[in-house]
Scaffold this motif. Structure first.
Motif, PDB file in Angstrom:
ATOM      1  N   ALA A 102       0.827  -1.209   0.000  1.00 31.22           N
ATOM      2  CA  ALA A 102       0.000   0.000   0.000  1.00 31.22           C
ATOM      3  C   ALA A 102       0.863   1.261   0.000  1.00 31.22           C
ATOM      4  O   ALA A 102       0.562   2.241  -0.700  1.00 31.22           O
ATOM      5  N   TRP A 103       1.941   1.237   0.784  1.00 33.65           N
ATOM      6  CA  TRP A 103       2.807   2.417   0.845  1.00 33.65           C
ATOM      7  C   TRP A 103       3.531   2.639  -0.479  1.00 33.65           C
ATOM      8  O   TRP A 103       3.704   3.781  -0.925  1.00 33.65           O
ATOM      9  N   ASP A 104       3.942   1.551  -1.150  1.00 35.74           N
ATOM     10  CA  ASP A 104       4.545   1.687  -2.478  1.00 35.74           C
ATOM     11  C   ASP A 104       3.550   2.290  -3.472  1.00 35.74           C
ATOM     12  O   ASP A 104       3.918   3.114  -4.311  1.00 35.74           O
ATOM     13  N   LEU A 105       2.285   1.882  -3.372  1.00 34.14           N
ATOM     14  CA  LEU A 105       1.256   2.448  -4.249  1.00 34.14           C
ATOM     15  C   LEU A 105       1.097   3.949  -3.994  1.00 34.14           C
ATOM     16  O   LEU A 105       0.948   4.732  -4.937  1.00 34.14           O
ATOM     17  N   TYR A 106       1.146   4.351  -2.723  1.00 34.15           N
ATOM     18  CA  TYR A 106       1.033   5.776  -2.413  1.00 34.15           C
ATOM     19  C   TYR A 106       2.214   6.557  -2.979  1.00 34.15           C
ATOM     20  O   TYR A 106       2.046   7.593  -3.621  1.00 34.15           O
ATOM     21  N   ARG A 107       3.410   6.062  -2.760  1.00 39.34           N
ATOM     22  CA  ARG A 107       4.599   6.798  -3.214  1.00 39.34           C
ATOM     23  C   ARG A 107       4.681   6.883  -4.727  1.00 39.34           C
ATOM     24  O   ARG A 107       5.228   7.843  -5.275  1.00 39.34           O
TER      25      ARG A 107
END
Length: 392
Positions: A319-324
């Motif tokens: 999820a954090w990779d998707l945000y970044r």
């Protein structure tokens, strides 16, 4: 016979567990979340802290400014909270075969027909509250109504330690005085449009023609608001094994730009989604990130994993990779959340080129979980926990 849906919501769950286990903290403001002086958010707080205007998802720096010196600050102990949650869900399972956990601290139950076994709805609700308190020593607010919307609003109405039953013939009288924000999907922008039309309460909305609401809010939102204002909503309870996805999201009181706050919020969401997936014996292959930007611009991004998972760390990292990677990163965020879906229907084919332990299902994270569980079983549940390392 009409359907009866019960909503059970534990009161300030994380904080209540901490105060239960540390009697000297009872009666004092208590915050579970980031440490003072660090970036991060409030995961939850005790009712003593809420009297100072502190709430979930508030930046910890703002909470510290509002709270008195005797406030207790603790980091979340997700393994302990998950253990208590499992005990609660087992208790609820003795009341009804249809239990749908929607978070680590709340669930819906179909209690239709329990009148013949336990008594009227009020007695069923008291029975549930007493059973939870006897099992884990915590209080819960319980609402019963003809559908999910009414049950949820009823449990919210008298927190903490509340109980409210709304019978079908009482639905309109219960809904009419409520503020617009009580309706699902009515955020700041939608509420502003309704207020511009002179509408202040759910009763005001109910008296407005459907076509007028559709014209002001759009066909979909206008129809949803109209149905809800008349007490019409889904009355089905879906056991966890039937859910198509599991998700957790948070709407911030103020728009957030700080990436540390967003990362910490996604971390808590991943822990709750992972817990619910493991509770349902499910692994999902699709992680979805949801963000709502100022003023009301919503985006979702999904990624399909190489193998299904229920691991908190994998869900969070994805999820954090998707945000970044998103082009909107850095803009003010009103809501953020994540979901897990794409359940594995058959055993997953292992990677033939992986090491032996991984091929046999002994992924390092799985082995660590098993080792920690074994240590807790022998020496007590509080003796060891996972650490959460903050990225530089």
């Amino acid at each position: 016979m009409s359907r009866l849906v019960m909503h059970v919501d534990l009161d300030a769950f994380y904080a209540a567990v901490e105060q239960r286990d540390r009697p000297e903290w009872r009666g004092r403001p208590l915050v579970v979340g980031a440490e003072p002086g660090r970036r991060g958010v409030v995961a939850t707080c005790s009712y003593e802290a809420r009297r100072f205007g502190v709430h979930s998802a508030m930046p910890i720096a703002e909470a510290v400014r509002r709270l008195p010196a005797e406030t207790v600050y603790v980091r979340p102990d997700m393994a302990r909270y998950a253990e208590v949650s499992r005990d609660i869900m087992r208790v609820l399972g003795t009341l009804s075969p249809l239990v749908e956990p929607v978070s680590i601290d709340e669930a819906y139950l179909d209690v239709s027909g329990l009148e013949r076994l336990i008594g009227p709805p009020e007695v069923v609700a008291r029975h549930a509250k007493a059973a939870i308190h006897a099992a884990v020593g915590l209080t819960a607010s319980v609402g019963i109504g003809p559908n999910r919307l009414i049950a949820k609003l009823a449990s919210d109405a008298r927190k903490p330690d509340g109980l409210l039953v709304v019978h079908p013939e009482e639905v309109r009288a219960f809904l009419d005085p409520l503020p617009l924000a009580a309706l699902r999907g009515v955020g700041a922008v939608t509420a502003r449009r309704l207020e511009q039309a002179g509408l202040r309460t759910v009763g005001d909305v109910r008296c407005r023609p459907l076509e007028d609401l559709r014209r002001r809010l759009g066909a979909r939102t206008g129809t949803q608001v109209h149905l809800q204002s008349n007490g019409i909503a889904d009355d089905r309870v879906h056991p966890a094994t039937e859910r198509q996805s599991i998700s957790k999201e948070t709407t911030f009181a103020e728009d957030v730009v700080d990436t540390d706050v967003l990362r910490d919020t996604l971390r808590w969401a991943a822990q709750e989604v992972g817990y619910l997936a493991r509770h349902a014996a499910r692994k999902g292959a699709v992680v979805t990130l949801k963000i709502r930007l100022h003023p009301f611009e919503t985006h979702t991004r999904s990624r399909t994993l190489a193998a299904p998972t229920a691991e908190d760390r994998v869900i969070f990292d994805t999820a954090w990779d998707l945000y970044r990677a998103d082009t909107h990163a850095g803009r003010a965020v009103r809501l953020i959340g994540l979901g897990l879906s794409g359940w594995a229907q058959t055993p997953v084919q292992p990677d033939l080129f992986a090491d032996k332990d991984t091929r046999e299902g002994n992924h390092p994270d799985d082995r660590l979980d098993a080792t920690l569980d074994a240590i807790r079983l022998k020496f007590g549940r509080h003796c060891i926990q996972r650490g959460l390392a903050r990225r530089p």
